[in-house]
Structure formats: C-alpha cells, structure tokens
Motif scaffolding. Structure first.
Motif, PDB file in Angstrom:
ATOM      1  N   ASP A   1       0.540  -1.305   0.172  1.00 20.10           N
ATOM      2  CA  ASP A   1      -0.294   0.160   0.312  1.00 20.10           C
ATOM      3  C   ASP A   1       0.954   1.594  -0.332  1.00 20.10           C
ATOM      4  O   ASP A   1       0.457   2.055  -0.450  1.00 20.10           O
TER       5      ASP A   1
ATOM      6  N   GLY B   1      -8.803   4.041   1.554  1.00 17.61           N
ATOM      7  CA  GLY B   1     -10.241   2.940   1.779  1.00 17.61           C
ATOM      8  C   GLY B   1      -9.928   1.824   2.136  1.00 17.61           C
ATOM      9  O   GLY B   1     -10.352   0.708   2.941  1.00 17.61           O
ATOM     10  N   SER B   2      -8.868   1.009   0.772  1.00 19.01           N
ATOM     11  CA  SER B   2      -8.504  -0.337   1.053  1.00 19.01           C
ATOM     12  C   SER B   2      -7.940  -0.223   2.621  1.00 19.01           C
ATOM     13  O   SER B   2      -7.911  -1.618   2.935  1.00 19.01           O
TER      14      SER B   2
ATOM     15  N   SER C   1      -6.573   7.091  -3.659  1.00 17.55           N
ATOM     16  CA  SER C   1      -8.364   7.580  -2.245  1.00 17.55           C
ATOM     17  C   SER C   1      -8.695   5.805  -2.640  1.00 17.55           C
ATOM     18  O   SER C   1      -8.692   5.345  -0.902  1.00 17.55           O
ATOM     19  N   LYS C   2      -8.272   5.249  -3.432  1.00 17.42           N
ATOM     20  CA  LYS C   2      -9.198   3.761  -3.505  1.00 17.42           C
ATOM     21  C   LYS C   2      -8.282   2.825  -2.359  1.00 17.42           C
ATOM     22  O   LYS C   2      -8.401   1.990  -1.488  1.00 17.42           O
TER      23      LYS C   2
ATOM     24  N   GLU D   1      -8.174   9.441  -7.907  1.00 15.83           N
ATOM     25  CA  GLU D   1      -9.163   8.219  -7.759  1.00 15.83           C
ATOM     26  C   GLU D   1      -8.272   7.260  -6.973  1.00 15.83           C
ATOM     27  O   GLU D   1      -8.886   6.549  -5.871  1.00 15.83           O
ATOM     28  N   LEU D   2      -7.065   7.248  -7.830  1.00 16.51           N
ATOM     29  CA  LEU D   2      -6.599   5.676  -7.381  1.00 16.51           C
ATOM     30  C   LEU D   2      -6.492   5.785  -5.503  1.00 16.51           C
ATOM     31  O   LEU D   2      -6.704   4.726  -5.190  1.00 16.51           O
TER      32      LEU D   2
ATOM     33  N   ILE E   1     -13.177   9.951   0.527  1.00 16.65           N
ATOM     34  CA  ILE E   1     -12.941   9.097  -0.882  1.00 16.65           C
ATOM     35  C   ILE E   1     -14.096   8.956  -1.728  1.00 16.65           C
ATOM     36  O   ILE E   1     -13.756   9.424  -2.766  1.00 16.65           O
TER      37      ILE E   1
ATOM     38  N   SER F   1     -14.159   7.911   4.618  1.00 15.61           N
ATOM     39  CA  SER F   1     -15.343   7.555   3.731  1.00 15.61           C
ATOM     40  C   SER F   1     -15.688   8.928   2.939  1.00 15.61           C
ATOM     41  O   SER F   1     -15.677   8.488   1.288  1.00 15.61           O
TER      42      SER F   1
ATOM     43  N   CYS G   1     -13.883  12.342  -3.649  1.00 22.28           N
ATOM     44  CA  CYS G   1     -12.295  12.124  -4.825  1.00 22.28           C
ATOM     45  C   CYS G   1     -13.145  10.956  -5.758  1.00 22.28           C
ATOM     46  O   CYS G   1     -12.960  11.472  -7.137  1.00 22.28           O
ATOM     47  N   ASN G   2     -14.031   9.805  -5.261  1.00 23.22           N
ATOM     48  CA  ASN G   2     -14.615   9.909  -6.439  1.00 23.22           C
ATOM     49  C   ASN G   2     -15.983  10.307  -7.343  1.00 23.22           C
ATOM     50  O   ASN G   2     -15.842  10.280  -8.755  1.00 23.22           O
TER      51      ASN G   2
END
Length: 216
Positions: free
Chosen positions: A85, A209-210, A205-206, A202-203, A153, A150, A156-157
């Motif tokens: 990560d 999130g993970s 932020s994902k 966006e990547l 994120i 959240s 960003c989406n």
C-alpha cells in the motif's frame, strides 16, 4: 497479553513513512494549484517554458520523495501499514505530478496558444481532487475516523466522475467540427493526460480506503 497486543507492542513505529507520504501529497497539492493558476486561456511560448520549468521542480521533488520511500521500504522489516500500500500510494501520488509535467511539456512541443475552456475545467477538478488527498493521506496515521475518511473517498470519486464527464464533453467538442486534424490529435493527447491525472487521484483514495478496511 493477547497475541494482537503483543504484536502491536513489538511493532516498530515507522512514522517516517507517513511523513514522506504526506510530503508527497503536499508536493502534489502545490503542483496542482500552480498548474491551475497558470493554465490560462492564452499563453505565449515563453510563458509555457517558464511554467514547465517550475513544474519540473515539482516533478523532481516528487521523484526524490518516492525514492526515499522505496529506499526505506527496502531497509525496513515491519511497516505501519502494508508495504504494498505504501509503495502503491507513493507511485500514484508521483504519477499525478508526472501527468501535469507531461501536459506542460506538450504545451511547449505543440506550440499551444489557446487553451480549451473545458481543459481548464478539467484542471480545476484535478486540483480539487488533489486537495482532498492531503487530509486523506493524513488520516493514515489514525484510521479510526472512518466516517471522515469515507466522506473524502466519496468526494474523490465524485470529482473523478465529474472529470470523466468533462473529458468526454471536451472530446465531443474537438471531434464535432475538426477543422485541423493535427490540432485534434494534440488536444486529444493533452486531455487524456489531464483525465489520467484525475484517475490516479481516485486510485490513491481507493488505496487509502482498502487500507482502512484491512486495519479497522
């Protein structure tokens, strides 16, 4: 003492990774703000050269931070979050600045003298996304505030979805009445780089999130 508590006690606190990721996010935010402020409707070739020179400074700074992260990962046995990560975040943050540098480079090579309004709008959405990332990266130090994480994120989406819509509208515009096929090719490439920058934001932020999901 439970096994999880023992692991937590033994685990070294390599907060330097958070420092470096935050520094990379800071560099991206500054680069995005500079890019948007300079990406005006009209520019002379000399002004594009000056803009590219400054953007290259941001690009070099991002590369140096990424190098430090990779070097430290190679020398660290236990990391505060998954090393994959950390590496993914480092490269994705750096890639956004690379995209902006690529746009500046093409503005010089293609001798662009007029910037499409929709391209300017795409740049503004990219900047908004970059500014969401800085506090989001900061939350990696404390993953307990899941609600705020959240929300950022999701923001960003939403910005990436807006950027997709602007990107497609800009493509439709240049293809609607193509008077000069060379200009069409130039702008198609420039727009693609700007859209790629929003995708990579966006990547990031994902990945955050993970990371939150795995460490909750």
């Amino acid at each position: 003492m439970s096994l999880n508590s023992l692991i937590s006690w033994l685990k070294p606190r390599e907060f330097v990774f958070f420092d470096l990721l935050e520094a990379s996010a800071d560099n991206l935010t500054e680069a995005a703000r500079f890019f948007t402020s300079e990406f005006k409707s009209r520019q002379t070739p000399g002004e594009w050269v000056a803009m590219r020179r400054k953007m290259k400074d941001f690009e070099h700074a991002g590369d140096e931070i990424t190098h430090q992260i990779v070097d430290r990962l190679n020398r660290t046995f236990v990391t505060p979050i998954e090393r994959e990560d950390i590496l993914h975040l480092a490269h994705a943050l750096d890639d956004v600045v690379d995209c902006l540098d690529g746009v500046c480079e093409r503005m010089i090579l293609y001798k662009i003298t007029h910037v499409m309004p929709l391209a300017i709008e795409l740049g503004k959405l990219m900047q908004a996304g970059a500014e969401e990332l800085r506090p989001l990266i900061g939350h990696l130090r404390n993953l307990s505030d899941e609600k705020t994480i959240s929300r950022r994120i999701l923001s960003c989406n939403e910005l990436e979805n807006q950027a997709d819509a602007v990107f497609h509208a800009a493509l439709a515009e240049i293809f609607e009445n193509p008077k000069d096929p060379i200009e069409l090719i130039k702008w198609k490439e420039i727009l693609a780089l700007l859209e790629d920058a929003t995708d990579r934001i966006e990547l990031v932020s994902k990945v955050v999130g993970s990371t939150v999901m795995r460490n909750a």
